[in-house]
Design a protein around this motif. Structure first.
Motif: not given
Lengths: 159, 154
Positions: A151-152, A156
């Motif tokens: 997810t990170f 991002w």
């Protein structure tokens, strides 16, 4: 670390260690690896056969055939463990039988058989997942960590 | 000693993976003769021209071993099988070819699959179409069912 510990031992103990190291029967590591590789591979081959069977004769796609295959393999292992066949294969192949999903089925049913004498609630019920519990706990935990990292990375850093 | 063996093993593993994932999906040859495809011609149902056209396009890709396709007036379902050694880059190939097919048939809803089950079912459907065994209504029903099966996740 092990070397540091050894240096702290008294000289007699060090001498004994050298003595026993010479006479110790060496584990046939390569042979064990080969056995594990082939038996583990054979279990996966059976899994592939079951997947193909589900794809050809039932309404499953390659993607959806995975779940019933796992269930079938675990069911077959449970039968094999109950009849005492899986233990023999396990003794021969070692990690080859514990790493595939069949190892999980074996761990569950073996503990259930072992604790049967203690009753169905406190024996079978509470001890069934004694061995398999850690597999579930760390499986879920590591999946969570991997999902978090993914997810990170995807949110991002724009991978 | 073990560390060295382990390191060499890892190097081989990663080099091996790299070599396989480097497969170029846009690899096109003159005409792939090993490919398994049949051009459908029947009189009973919707014209299968879009399917045949898609097969002609996909025939040029050397990594593809089987192409199966069928269509209704709105829906075009294509399924391919690729060389086993190229299965490491299956997802990439699927995405690339699906995009290309959608671009080639902008008026139709294109469903593209590499799944073995869809290949099998489309193969059967093609045989039935060729033998004029399928009515228009049945073709629609079967294709809709296959498209739904293709998108099933669990």
């Amino acid at each position: 670390m092990a070397d540091k510990k050894k240096k702290n031992l008294p000289p007699e103990a060090q001498q004994y260690q050298a003595f026993q190291q010479k006479r110790e029967t060496k584990r046939p590591l390569f042979k064990n690896c080969l056995k594990a590789f082939f038996v583990g591979g054979f279990i996966c081959f059976i899994g592939q056969l079951i997947t193909t069977f589900y794809i050809y004769f039932f309404n499953f796609t390659e993607q959806t055939a995975g779940n019933p295959t796992t269930a079938t393999l675990i069911f077959l292992t449970m039968l094999a463990t109950g009849f005492g066949i899986y233990d023999r294969i396990g003794q021969f192949a070692g990690a080859g039988t514990t790493v595939p999903v069949t190892g999980f089925g074996n761990a569950v049913i073996a503990s259930a058989i072992e604790h049967r004498t203690e009753g169905f609630i406190m024996g079978v019920g509470s001890s069934m997942l004694k061995l398999a519990g850690p597999v579930i706990v760390y499986g879920v935990f590591s999946a969570f960590i991997v999902a978090l990292i993914k997810t990170f990375l995807t949110k991002w850093s724009g991978f | 000693m073990y560390r060295i063996i382990l390191m060499i093993g890892f190097i081989f593993l990663f080099v091996g993976c790299n070599a396989n994932s480097n497969t170029d999906t846009s690899q096109q040859g003159e005409k792939n003769n090993d490919i398994e495809l049949t051009e459908i011609s029947n009189t009973k149902t919707v014209d299968q021209q879009p399917s045949n056209q898609a097969k002609q396009v996909l025939q040029k890709y050397t990594n593809i071993t089987k192409v199966k396709a069928a269509n209704t007036s709105k829906l075009l379902l294509i399924a391919i099988d690729i060389k086993h050694s190229k299965r490491f880059s299956l997802k990439k190939t699927e995405q690339y070819l699906a995009k290309k097919m959608k671009k080639d048939f902008p008026d139709m809803k294109v469903e593209f699959s590499t799944d073995q089950k869809i290949v099998l079912e489309l193969d059967q459907l093609e045989k039935d179409l060729q033998a004029n065994k399928v009515s228009n209504k049945e073709l629609k029903k079967r294709l809709k069912k296959l498209a739904k099966l293709k998108n099933e996740k669990t």
